[in-house]
Design a protein around this motif. Structure first.
Motif, PDB file in Angstrom:
ATOM      1  N   LEU A 145      43.950  82.443 124.947  1.00 11.48           N
ATOM      2  CA  LEU A 145      43.984  81.326 125.890  1.00 11.48           C
ATOM      3  C   LEU A 145      44.420  80.047 125.176  1.00 11.48           C
ATOM      4  N   GLU A 146      45.201  79.239 125.899  1.00 14.31           N
ATOM      5  CA  GLU A 146      45.687  77.980 125.310  1.00 14.31           C
ATOM      6  C   GLU A 146      44.969  76.800 125.942  1.00 14.31           C
ATOM      7  N   TRP A 147      44.872  75.730 125.197  1.00 10.03           N
ATOM      8  CA  TRP A 147      44.263  74.492 125.694  1.00 10.03           C
ATOM      9  C   TRP A 147      45.076  73.335 125.101  1.00 10.03           C
ATOM     10  N   GLY A 148      45.778  72.614 125.976  1.00  7.97           N
ATOM     11  CA  GLY A 148      46.567  71.475 125.494  1.00  7.97           C
ATOM     12  C   GLY A 148      47.580  71.864 124.433  1.00  7.97           C
ATOM     13  N   GLY A 149      48.216  73.044 124.599  1.00  7.15           N
ATOM     14  CA  GLY A 149      49.279  73.439 123.677  1.00  7.15           C
ATOM     15  C   GLY A 149      48.795  74.074 122.385  1.00  7.15           C
ATOM     16  N   ARG A 150      47.498  74.330 122.285  1.00  6.40           N
ATOM     17  CA  ARG A 150      47.018  75.040 121.093  1.00  6.40           C
ATOM     18  C   ARG A 150      45.972  76.068 121.528  1.00  6.40           C
ATOM     19  N   GLN A 151      45.566  76.907 120.562  1.00 11.14           N
ATOM     20  CA  GLN A 151      44.583  77.957 120.864  1.00 11.14           C
ATOM     21  C   GLN A 151      43.265  77.318 121.302  1.00 11.14           C
ATOM     22  N   ALA A 152      42.716  77.813 122.419  1.00  6.94           N
ATOM     23  CA  ALA A 152      41.525  77.163 122.998  1.00  6.94           C
ATOM     24  C   ALA A 152      40.303  77.286 122.091  1.00  6.94           C
ATOM     25  N   LEU A 153      40.158  78.431 121.432  1.00  6.74           N
ATOM     26  CA  LEU A 153      38.996  78.623 120.546  1.00  6.74           C
ATOM     27  C   LEU A 153      39.512  79.089 119.194  1.00  6.74           C
TER      28      LEU A 153
ATOM     29  N   LEU B 211      37.752  74.495 123.047  1.00 10.32           N
ATOM     30  CA  LEU B 211      38.340  73.893 124.251  1.00 10.32           C
ATOM     31  C   LEU B 211      38.813  72.487 123.894  1.00 10.32           C
ATOM     32  N   GLY B 212      38.258  71.440 124.542  1.00 10.88           N
ATOM     33  CA  GLY B 212      38.737  70.086 124.270  1.00 10.88           C
ATOM     34  C   GLY B 212      38.127  69.443 123.036  1.00 10.88           C
ATOM     35  N   LEU B 213      37.216  70.150 122.390  1.00  7.51           N
ATOM     36  CA  LEU B 213      36.533  69.574 121.226  1.00  7.51           C
ATOM     37  C   LEU B 213      37.286  69.907 119.941  1.00  7.51           C
ATOM     38  N   VAL B 214      37.428  68.907 119.089  1.00  2.00           N
ATOM     39  CA  VAL B 214      37.996  69.161 117.757  1.00  2.00           C
ATOM     40  C   VAL B 214      36.899  68.785 116.766  1.00  2.00           C
ATOM     41  N   LEU B 215      36.407  69.752 116.018  1.00  2.00           N
ATOM     42  CA  LEU B 215      35.305  69.486 115.093  1.00  2.00           C
ATOM     43  C   LEU B 215      35.802  69.580 113.653  1.00  2.00           C
ATOM     44  N   TYR B 216      35.341  68.651 112.845  1.00  2.00           N
ATOM     45  CA  TYR B 216      35.662  68.621 111.415  1.00  2.00           C
ATOM     46  C   TYR B 216      34.432  69.094 110.633  1.00  2.00           C
ATOM     47  N   PRO B 217      34.582  69.363 109.342  1.00  2.00           N
ATOM     48  CA  PRO B 217      33.400  69.788 108.571  1.00  2.00           C
ATOM     49  C   PRO B 217      32.245  68.794 108.702  1.00  2.00           C
ATOM     50  N   GLN B 218      32.562  67.512 108.928  1.00  2.00           N
ATOM     51  CA  GLN B 218      31.500  66.506 109.088  1.00  2.00           C
ATOM     52  C   GLN B 218      30.683  66.755 110.352  1.00  2.00           C
ATOM     53  N   ASP B 219      31.216  67.578 111.275  1.00  2.00           N
ATOM     54  CA  ASP B 219      30.509  67.846 112.533  1.00  2.00           C
ATOM     55  C   ASP B 219      29.667  69.112 112.449  1.00  2.00           C
ATOM     56  N   LEU B 220      29.430  69.579 111.233  1.00  2.00           N
ATOM     57  CA  LEU B 220      28.693  70.835 111.051  1.00  2.00           C
ATOM     58  C   LEU B 220      27.343  70.800 111.754  1.00  2.00           C
TER      59      LEU B 220
ATOM     60  N   THR C  13      40.860  63.568 118.687  1.00  2.00           N
ATOM     61  CA  THR C  13      41.273  63.541 120.091  1.00  2.00           C
ATOM     62  C   THR C  13      42.556  64.350 120.239  1.00  2.00           C
ATOM     63  N   GLU C  14      42.969  64.543 121.473  1.00  2.00           N
ATOM     64  CA  GLU C  14      44.179  65.328 121.741  1.00  2.00           C
ATOM     65  C   GLU C  14      45.429  64.450 121.820  1.00  2.00           C
ATOM     66  N   LYS C  15      45.274  63.123 121.505  1.00  2.00           N
ATOM     67  CA  LYS C  15      46.424  62.203 121.574  1.00  2.00           C
ATOM     68  C   LYS C  15      46.674  61.602 120.199  1.00  2.00           C
ATOM     69  N   GLU C  16      47.900  61.132 120.013  1.00  2.00           N
ATOM     70  CA  GLU C  16      48.156  60.391 118.772  1.00  2.00           C
ATOM     71  C   GLU C  16      47.408  59.059 118.846  1.00  2.00           C
TER      72      GLU C  16
ATOM     73  N   PRO D 235      49.290  49.347 110.518  1.00  2.00           N
ATOM     74  CA  PRO D 235      48.723  50.397 111.367  1.00  2.00           C
ATOM     75  C   PRO D 235      49.083  51.788 110.826  1.00  2.00           C
ATOM     76  N   TYR D 236      48.193  52.750 111.067  1.00  2.00           N
ATOM     77  CA  TYR D 236      48.442  54.130 110.630  1.00  2.00           C
ATOM     78  C   TYR D 236      48.444  55.015 111.871  1.00  2.00           C
ATOM     79  N   ALA D 237      49.547  55.731 112.081  1.00  2.00           N
ATOM     80  CA  ALA D 237      49.622  56.660 113.221  1.00  2.00           C
ATOM     81  C   ALA D 237      49.089  58.013 112.764  1.00  2.00           C
ATOM     82  N   VAL D 238      48.108  58.537 113.513  1.00  2.00           N
ATOM     83  CA  VAL D 238      47.539  59.854 113.185  1.00  2.00           C
ATOM     84  C   VAL D 238      47.709  60.737 114.416  1.00  2.00           C
ATOM     85  N   GLY D 239      48.392  61.867 114.242  1.00  2.00           N
ATOM     86  CA  GLY D 239      48.703  62.767 115.359  1.00  2.00           C
ATOM     87  C   GLY D 239      47.464  63.383 115.970  1.00  2.00           C
ATOM     88  N   PRO D 240      47.636  64.046 117.150  1.00  2.99           N
ATOM     89  CA  PRO D 240      46.491  64.675 117.816  1.00  2.99           C
ATOM     90  C   PRO D 240      45.842  65.716 116.907  1.00  2.99           C
TER      91      PRO D 240
END
Ligand code: SF4
Ligand code: SF4
Length: 480
Positions: free
Chosen positions: A64-72, A84-93, A405-408, A428-433
């Motif tokens: 399954l896809e979510w916003g153009g990437r794998q949902a899980l 799904l819509g959550l992006v977790l980093y190691p800091q979110d352990l 987030t899912e936006k730049e 300014p620093y642009a950081v992709g989704p």
């Protein structure tokens, strides 16, 4: 050998007899193969419903896809988890730890209410054993045919059936291993790499490892895993009490058991219990136990013996429920179902329930208010404090900006904590989704503004509209 010498009396060496078989402690108990019989019924339907639900989720979710990437995706290489819509980093352990605690508490709660529901209906060991058994039945036949086939001499039919079964098992096991790896490596890329025969060494290893573990556990070891390897089977007894619903045989109704004899005088027939000793409940049991001997740790609470016995009771025109979900108190006191269910809300269950609810709500609330921006600050050890043009003192840092987030996002970095502190080249620093980016940041301070030593300073990172904002602490070094 000891000998007596000179005039000394000969000393007797006691001979210790070899222990008999009944005195020997065996570390390995030989087991007989179990050939569970197929049974239809209410609990079997639930088991299959759970097989479908869990397997549709397991095999389907990575595609399954979510916003153009794998949902899980638990992307270990880039150290990012996508749910799904959550992006977790190691800091979110902490969220994953919270999820584990909630899962463990749910297990405690369900076990206290209705015994081994997890084992009987949703545990991967149970589910895959059921699927592999389904294949076995369709290739080799029903219980008696399988016993005959295994006991018979080697023949072409036996060879063909066994080979075919193992090929199907292996294909399913490898597909399971591939799907498992697809939760950690994007599955579409993995499939492409497989088709182009350029899969990585680690990916091949884990597909084979997980696939062969599935093949061995579900094809061969089956109930042995539950009996001898699973720790939950051992400690779940501590979560039971006299009001836990468990699959039970009603001895007051079933005993004295005996075969059905239609020619028996009515008075004698009445003296018998309802159990006709047909052994169907034992034949359908996936762990091969006889529930009529009482509660046993091998029982996974699947309810198949309930389905079997209910069918028998229908045939002999006796009420259903000789084997049923009941409680120790219910059986001992002869309580009806309503009375047993009223005991469900007892202190232990309420405590588990309240703690689970509080933790679940806390976890959900913290996810809702979570700031989808993370910042890591690392002092640049190669460039310690230095004097730059204009006589200003400069410290250099490396910041990792993690956009969850899912936006730049276009982020600005500011600093506070010391009077006159500023960020050199405030850009300014642009950081992709869902991307992380390392940037070098220089902090400058007018000379003589602070005494020598280390001073706390804060990096403020945020976007233009203020919806993202994070403040991270570091130190500013002023040399002597
Ligand atoms: S299925 Fe029912 S009747 Fe048959 S042996 Fe088991 S308990 Fe007795
Ligand atoms: S005794 Fe009944 S409930 Fe327990 S494992 Fe066997 S069939 Fe399932």
């Amino acid at each position: 050998m000891a000998h007596a010498s000179g005039g000394k009396a000969r000393r007797r060496i006691p001979i210790v007899p070899e222990p008999g078989p009944e005195q020997q402690v065996r570390l390995y108990a030989a087991t007989r193969k179990i050939y569970p019989r197929t049974i239809a019924g209410y609990f079997n339907n639930w088991r299959w419903a759970m097989v479908w639900a869990t397997q549709l989720f397991f095999y389907g979710m990575p595609w399954l896809e979510w916003g153009g990437r794998q949902a899980l995706l638990f992307d270990l290489a880039s150290r990012r988890f996508y749910i799904l819509g959550l992006v977790l980093y190691p800091q979110d352990l902490i969220y994953l730890s919270g999820l584990l605690v909630v899962s463990a508490l749910s297990l405690f709660l369900f076990t206290a209410v209705a015994g081994r529901l997890w084992c009987g209906y949703a545990c991967p060991q149970t589910v895959y054993s059921e699927i592999f058994l389904w294949v076995e039945r369709h290739v080799e036949g029903e219980r008696s045919a399988r016993i005959r086939l295994d006991g018979g001499a080697l023949s072409l039919e036996k060879l063909v059936k066994k080979w075919f079964k193992h090929i199907v098992w292996l294909a399913m096991a490898l597909w399971t291993g591939f799907t498992f790896v697809g939760y950690f490596t994007p599955i579409r890329e993995l499939a492409l790499a497989f088709l182009q025969t350029r899969m990585g060494g680690w990916e091949i290893f884990w597909v084979l490892f997980y696939g062969l573990a599935t093949y061995g556990n579900a094809g061969f070891m089956r109930e042995q895993v539950c009996k001898y390897m699973c720790p939950y089977a051992r400690f779940q007894g501590a979560m039971f009490d006299r009001d836990t619903l468990i699959v039970s045989y009603d001895p007051a109704r079933g005993e004295p058991r005996g075969p059905l004899d239609k020619g028996r005088p009515a008075a004698l027939a009445r003296a018998r219990g309802d159990c006709i000793d047909c052994s169907l409940c034992v034949q359908v049991c996936p762990t091969g136990i006889d529930i009529r001997k009482g509660q046993q740790y091998e029982c996974i609470g699947c309810g198949l013996c309930v389905d079997a016995c209910n069918q028998v009771m229908d045939k002999v025109a006796r009420p259903r429920g000789l084997i049923r979900y009941s409680t120790e108190n219910g059986l001992a006191q002869g309580w009806d179902r309503a009375r047993m269910l009223r005991r469900v809300l007892r202190p232990r269950v309420l405590v588990y329930g309240v703690v689970l609810l509080a933790l679940g709500l806390g976890l959900a609330a913290s996810l809702v208010v979570r700031m989808p921006l993370k910042v890591d600050v690392v002092r640049d050890r190669a460039a310690l404090a230095r004097i730059v043009a204009g006589g200003r003192l400069e410290n250099v840092y490396r910041l990792q900006l993690m956009n969850a987030t899912e936006k730049e996002q276009v982020l600005r970095v500011q600093a506070h904590g010391l009077a006159g502190l500023l960020v050199a080249a405030d850009e300014p620093y642009a950081v992709g989704p869902a991307e992380a980016r390392w940037v070098a940041v220089r902090l400058q301070l007018p000379a003589e503004q602070a005494p020598p030593g280390s001073h706390p300073v804060y990096f403020d990172v945020g976007n233009a509209d203020g919806s993202l904002h994070v403040s991270e602490k570091s130190i500013f070094l002023v040399p002597r």
